[in-house]
Design an enzyme around this catalytic site. Structure first.
Site, PDB file in Angstrom:
ATOM      1  N   CYS A  45       0.732  -1.202   0.115  1.00 44.94           N
ATOM      2  CA  CYS A  45      -0.057  -0.095  -0.025  1.00 44.94           C
ATOM      3  C   CYS A  45       0.851   1.377  -0.036  1.00 44.94           C
ATOM      4  O   CYS A  45       1.765   1.459   0.828  1.00 44.94           O
ATOM      5  CB  CYS A  45      -0.981   0.126   1.166  1.00 44.94           C
ATOM      6  SG  CYS A  45      -1.749   1.593   1.370  1.00 44.94           S
ATOM      7  N   TRP A  78      -7.719  -5.982   6.039  1.00 39.40           N
ATOM      8  CA  TRP A  78      -6.224  -6.407   5.851  1.00 39.40           C
ATOM      9  C   TRP A  78      -6.060  -7.596   6.929  1.00 39.40           C
ATOM     10  O   TRP A  78      -6.713  -7.556   7.970  1.00 39.40           O
ATOM     11  CB  TRP A  78      -5.433  -5.418   6.097  1.00 39.40           C
ATOM     12  CG  TRP A  78      -5.435  -4.424   4.951  1.00 39.40           C
ATOM     13  CD1 TRP A  78      -6.198  -3.227   4.822  1.00 39.40           C
ATOM     14  CD2 TRP A  78      -4.630  -4.283   3.764  1.00 39.40           C
ATOM     15  NE1 TRP A  78      -5.880  -2.571   3.907  1.00 39.40           N
ATOM     16  CE2 TRP A  78      -5.018  -3.129   3.160  1.00 39.40           C
ATOM     17  CE3 TRP A  78      -3.565  -5.128   3.353  1.00 39.40           C
ATOM     18  CZ2 TRP A  78      -4.156  -2.866   1.952  1.00 39.40           C
ATOM     19  CZ3 TRP A  78      -2.924  -4.723   2.318  1.00 39.40           C
ATOM     20  CH2 TRP A  78      -3.322  -3.433   1.430  1.00 39.40           C
ATOM     21  N   THR A 112      -8.356   0.376   6.630  1.00 39.84           N
ATOM     22  CA  THR A 112      -7.235   0.874   6.033  1.00 39.84           C
ATOM     23  C   THR A 112      -5.842   0.725   7.015  1.00 39.84           C
ATOM     24  O   THR A 112      -5.951   0.691   8.107  1.00 39.84           O
ATOM     25  CB  THR A 112      -7.698   2.443   5.787  1.00 39.84           C
ATOM     26  OG1 THR A 112      -7.433   3.119   6.986  1.00 39.84           O
ATOM     27  CG2 THR A 112      -8.744   2.461   4.952  1.00 39.84           C
ATOM     28  N   VAL A 113      -4.869   0.880   6.272  1.00 41.49           N
ATOM     29  CA  VAL A 113      -3.583   0.762   6.452  1.00 41.49           C
ATOM     30  C   VAL A 113      -3.001   2.035   6.020  1.00 41.49           C
ATOM     31  O   VAL A 113      -3.323   2.368   4.747  1.00 41.49           O
ATOM     32  CB  VAL A 113      -2.417  -0.305   6.260  1.00 41.49           C
ATOM     33  CG1 VAL A 113      -2.933  -1.819   6.780  1.00 41.49           C
ATOM     34  CG2 VAL A 113      -2.789  -0.732   4.601  1.00 41.49           C
ATOM     35  N   TYR A 176      -5.368   6.609  -8.743  1.00 38.46           N
ATOM     36  CA  TYR A 176      -6.672   5.915  -8.506  1.00 38.46           C
ATOM     37  C   TYR A 176      -8.002   6.549  -9.270  1.00 38.46           C
ATOM     38  O   TYR A 176      -8.802   5.726  -9.519  1.00 38.46           O
ATOM     39  CB  TYR A 176      -6.931   5.955  -7.232  1.00 38.46           C
ATOM     40  CG  TYR A 176      -5.712   5.203  -6.378  1.00 38.46           C
ATOM     41  CD1 TYR A 176      -6.349   3.832  -5.566  1.00 38.46           C
ATOM     42  CD2 TYR A 176      -4.661   5.667  -5.834  1.00 38.46           C
ATOM     43  CE1 TYR A 176      -5.595   3.092  -5.138  1.00 38.46           C
ATOM     44  CE2 TYR A 176      -3.935   4.832  -5.218  1.00 38.46           C
ATOM     45  CZ  TYR A 176      -4.210   3.577  -4.828  1.00 38.46           C
ATOM     46  OH  TYR A 176      -3.294   2.591  -3.996  1.00 38.46           O
TER      47      TYR A 176
END
Length: 344
Positions: A45, A78, A112-113, A176
């Site tokens: 990521c 995740w 999210t990370v 993105y």
């Protein structure tokens, strides 16, 4: 594995984050404290990679532990599938979602990370990736290594802010917008915005070594995470294909300069990057086939950026060798040796 859906008529990133901060004065209830917090990230990521890089550049490895998720995930969370038994060895959980739910039962947004987790309680503290690295640079100074660079210098902040904003909106997020565009019109607009910004950066970096002049700052870290993924992923998978990164003379030399700087390229796992994008985004790549190319050995080619003057760390020093537990396997990055260090 149930995959999420990413393509939208016009892609808009959800920017609602847990914006608690870990500070010297603990004003949000989270004081700076060695050994208390765990950075959960994924090398795949770009948003998480910047946190991994800043942690290493500042020498905070022994102060903030690192938990790494694997490159693929389902629509739920995740996961810690790289660890023995599929459990994070410190937090003892199989999914990052468990840390979010520990603090916020029924957490309604995406998992999210990067995320910073409070080890004693097992609950997430923050997933605000932009503020997180600025706080590593300014709130954790007591624990930074000797010779750590000043990545968020006070005298440059007014000038840096709009540069970093444009990099975020037009480049970091711009790829993105291209890749997840659900209509031709949305894609065309995103494509034009992205390459307008890359042309601006090409011009800016033609006459100076780093984004803010002579030394590294957070701005360079933020741009690098997109550049290092451009040819392996964004050019093909996200249709950002006016030209490859290695067809921009200044940007390509700048990217190699950063890559060959300790703290940048030695944290990059090209294999995980490719597997993440091509396997997870099934509405973009339905078969989940991961391409064999491109050839990535050219990241070690000479860049000759020293001729522009400046030095990466100013009056400071480069970070030392990476701890064995955090090394990227040589098979996943052709620019590192068997010991995980950059081959230069």
């Amino acid at each position: 594995m149930a995959q999420g859906s990413y393509v939208e008529p016009t892609y808009e990133r959800d920017t609602r984050y847990i914006n608690d901060r870990i500070t010297k004065d603990g004003s949000d209830g989270w004081p700076v404290e060695a050994g208390r917090y765990r950075l959960v990230a994924a090398r795949a990521c770009p948003w998480a990679s910047r946190a991994i890089m800043v942690r290493r550049l500042l020498g905070l490895e022994d102060v903030i532990s690192l938990g790494l998720c694997g490159p693929t995930h389902d629509s739920d969370s995740w996961t810690f599938d790289l660890d023995e038994g599929g459990l994070d060895p410190v937090l003892g959980i199989p999914r990052l979602k468990d840390a979010y739910e520990k603090r916020f039962p029924g957490y309604p947004r995406g998992i999210t990370v990067p995320a910073v987790v409070d080890v004693p309680t097992g609950g997430v503290v923050t997933n605000d990736f932009a503020q997180m690295t600025l706080d590593f640079a300014t709130e954790w100074t007591e624990f930074q290594r000797e010779g750590a660079p000043d990545l968020w210098p006070v005298g440059l902040r007014e000038e840096m802010a709009p540069v970093m904003k444009r990099i975020y909106t037009e480049v970091n997020n711009g790829v993105y917008r291209c890749g997840f565009a659900g209509t031709q019109e949305a894609y065309d607009a995103a494509y034009d915005r992205l390459f307008t910004a890359l042309d601006w950066l090409e011009e800016r970096l033609t006459g100076q070594r780093y984004l803010m002049g002579e030394h590294l700052t957070c701005a360079d870290v933020r741009l690098f995470t997109t550049l290092v993924r451009f040819d392996p992923v964004y050019h093909g998978h996200f249709k950002c294909n006016r030209q490859k990164l290695d067809e921009f003379p200044a940007l390509w030399a700048y990217a190699r300069d950063l890559f060959q700087t300790p703290g940048f390229g030695d944290t990059v796992d090209f294999s995980q990057i490719k597997h993440h994008y091509y396997e997870v985004h099934r509405d973009v790549n339905p078969a989940g086939i991961v391409p064999a190319g491109p050839d990535l050995t050219n990241w070690s080619d000479p860049h000759d950026r020293e001729s522009l003057g400046g030095s990466p760390f100013g009056d400071g020093t480069a970070p030392g060798e990476i701890a064995a537990a955090e090394r990227v396997p040589q098979a996943n990055n052709p620019a590192v040796g068997p010991d995980g260090q950059l081959v230069r």
